[in-house]
Write an enzyme that holds these catalytic residues in place. Structure first.
Site, mmCIF file in Angstrom:
data_model
loop_
_atom_site.group_PDB
_atom_site.id
_atom_site.type_symbol
_atom_site.label_atom_id
_atom_site.label_comp_id
_atom_site.label_asym_id
_atom_site.label_seq_id
_atom_site.Cartn_x
_atom_site.Cartn_y
_atom_site.Cartn_z
ATOM 1 N N GLU A 75 9.550 -4.187 10.142
ATOM 2 C CA GLU A 75 9.987 -2.895 9.589
ATOM 3 C C GLU A 75 10.644 -2.035 10.669
ATOM 4 O OE1 GLU A 75 7.238 -0.927 6.997
ATOM 5 O OE2 GLU A 75 8.402 0.917 6.973
ATOM 6 N N LYS B 186 -1.070 -9.494 3.018
ATOM 7 C CA LYS B 186 -0.272 -9.024 4.170
ATOM 8 C C LYS B 186 -1.105 -8.026 4.933
ATOM 9 C CE LYS B 186 3.336 -5.985 3.755
ATOM 10 N NZ LYS B 186 2.863 -4.826 4.556
ATOM 11 N N GLU C 67 -0.960 -5.337 8.557
ATOM 12 C CA GLU C 67 -0.157 -4.752 9.633
ATOM 13 C C GLU C 67 -0.789 -5.064 10.982
ATOM 14 O OE1 GLU C 67 0.517 -0.560 8.974
ATOM 15 O OE2 GLU C 67 1.298 -0.924 6.960
ATOM 16 N N ASP D 248 0.834 -1.207 0.000
ATOM 17 C CA ASP D 248 0.000 0.000 0.000
ATOM 18 C C ASP D 248 0.872 1.261 0.000
ATOM 19 O OD1 ASP D 248 0.886 -0.144 2.593
ATOM 20 O OD2 ASP D 248 -1.088 -0.018 3.531
HETATM 21 O O1 KIV Z 1 3.558 -1.113 1.563
HETATM 22 C C1 KIV Z 1 4.707 -1.556 1.436
HETATM 23 O O2 KIV Z 1 5.361 -1.324 0.425
HETATM 24 C C2 KIV Z 1 5.240 -2.372 2.544
HETATM 25 C C3 KIV Z 1 6.679 -2.695 2.647
HETATM 26 C C4 KIV Z 1 7.006 -3.836 3.503
HETATM 27 C C5 KIV Z 1 7.676 -2.326 1.751
HETATM 28 O O3 KIV Z 1 4.495 -2.755 3.360
#
Ligand code: KIV
Length: 268
Positions: A181, A112, A114, A43
Site C-alpha cells: 500500500e 490478510k 498487516e 477492515d
Molecule cells: O482494509 C482494506 O480494505 C485493505 C485494502 C488493501 C484495501 O486492507
C-alpha cells in the site's frame, strides 16, 4: 468453482494482472464476483460502513459476520478476510486461535494481516497450521498513528530497503501474496521483481502483479475526498441522492405509492 488461493499464488508475472476489490456485503460480492479474481473483506469497513475514524475499532466478530456475508455472495472469487487490529499481535497462539475462527466460521480462503519482518514468525505459524495468509506492507492503516499519518512509504533509501526486507520476510514465511500500500513506483517494481509471490498494489503503481481498491472509493460512494491513488469509475452517491430526492418529493405529494404499488381486493 471459487478461485483457490493456490491459483492466486500462481498468478505471478502474468500478462493480465489480478483484479481485486473489497466487499463487505453479500449483494456487493455477488455484483463483483464475475469481474474479480479476489475479494477482500477489508477492515476498511470500519470507516466505510461504520463511520469510525480508523480501522482500530473493528472486532473479530464484525469481520466474521461480514466475511460470512461475502462468502455467501461470491461464487467464483477467492475471498480473503482481514485480521483486525488487536487479534494477532500479542502472540502466535492468539493469532492462530483467531485466524482459525475466521477460517472456520466464514469459509473464506485465507486471511490478510498487516506487518512485514516483525510479523514473519506469526505468518509462518499460521501457514504451517494450514491457514493461507496474504501479507500487507507499506502503509499499514492499523499502525498509521505510530507511523505519523497516511504517508507514502519507501521514499528514502532506508525506507526502500526496509520495504524490500519486509516483502522478502513475508514471502519466506510462506505468504500466498503481498498487498503493497502507498509506495513509489520504482519500489513496487523492485519488490515485484524480488519476490516469487504476487504483489497486489493499492497506490503502488502498475508494476504489481495485481491491483486492489476499496469498492466504495472507486464507485464514488465514500465522497470526493479519496487518496490520489483512487480512480473513481462512477459517482454512485450522486445517483442515490437524486433517487432519494425524487422519492421524498413523491411521498410528500402523495404521488407514491401509485396504482402500480398498491394491493387491491380481487373482484369475486
Ligand atoms: O482494509 C482494506 O480494505 C485493505 C485494502 C488493501 C484495501 O486492507
Amino acid at each position: 468453482m471459487a478461485k483457490t488461493i493456490e491459483q492466486i499464488k500462481a498468478h505471478k508475472n502474468q500478462s493480465e494482472p489480478l483484479v481485486c476489490l473489497t466487499a463487505y456485503t453479500a449483494r456487493i460480492a455477488q455484483i463483483l464476483d464475475r469481474h474479480c479474481d479476489l475479494l477482500l473483506v477489508g477492515d476498511s469497513l470500519a470507516m466505510v460502513l461504520y463511520g469510525m475514524e480508523n480501522t482500530r475499532g473493528v472486532s473479530l466478530d464484525m469481520m466474521i459476520n461480514h466475511g460470512k456475508a461475502v462468502v455467501r455472495g461470491a461464487e467464483s472469487t477467492c475471498v480473503i478476510v482481514d485480521m483486525p487490529f488487536g487479534t494477532y499481535e500479542d502472540s502466535q497462539e492468539q493469532a492462530l486461535e483467531n485466524a482459525r475462527r475466521v477460517m472456520d466460521e466464514t469459509g473464506c480462503a485465507g486471511v490478510k494481516l498487516e506487518g512485514g519482518e516483525n510479523f514473519a514468525t506469526t505468518i509462518e505459524r499460521l501457514v504451517s497450521a494450514g491457514i493461507p495468509v496474504i501479507g500487507h506492507i507499506g502503509l499499514m492503516p492499523q499502525s498509521v498513528e505510530e507511523a505519523s499519518g497516511f504517508r507514502v512509504q519507501g521514499k528514502t533509501d532506508v525506507g526502500q530497503e526496509q520495504l524490500l526486507k519486509d516483502a522478502k520476510a513475508v514471502e519466506v514465511a510462506g505468504a500466498s501474496a503481498i498487498v503493497i500500500e502507498a509506495t513509489i513506483d520504482s519500489v513496487s517494481a523492485l519488490i515485484t521483481r524480488a519476490v516469487a509471490i504476487p504483489t497486489i498494489g493499492i497506490g503502488a503503481s502498475a508494476a504489481c502483479d495485481g491491483q486492489i481498491l476499496v469498492t466504495e472509493d472507486m464507485l464514488g460512494i465514500t465522497g470526493d475526498q479519496v487518496p490520489k491513488f483512487v480512480k473513481q469509475y462512477a459517482h454512485v452517491s450522486e445517483g442515490i441522492e437524486r433517487a432519494v430526492e425524487s422519492y421524498a418529493q413523491e411521498v410528500r405529494s402523495r404521488a407514491f405509492p401509485g396504482e402500480a404499488n398498491i394491493y387491491k381486493k380481487k373482484a369475486s
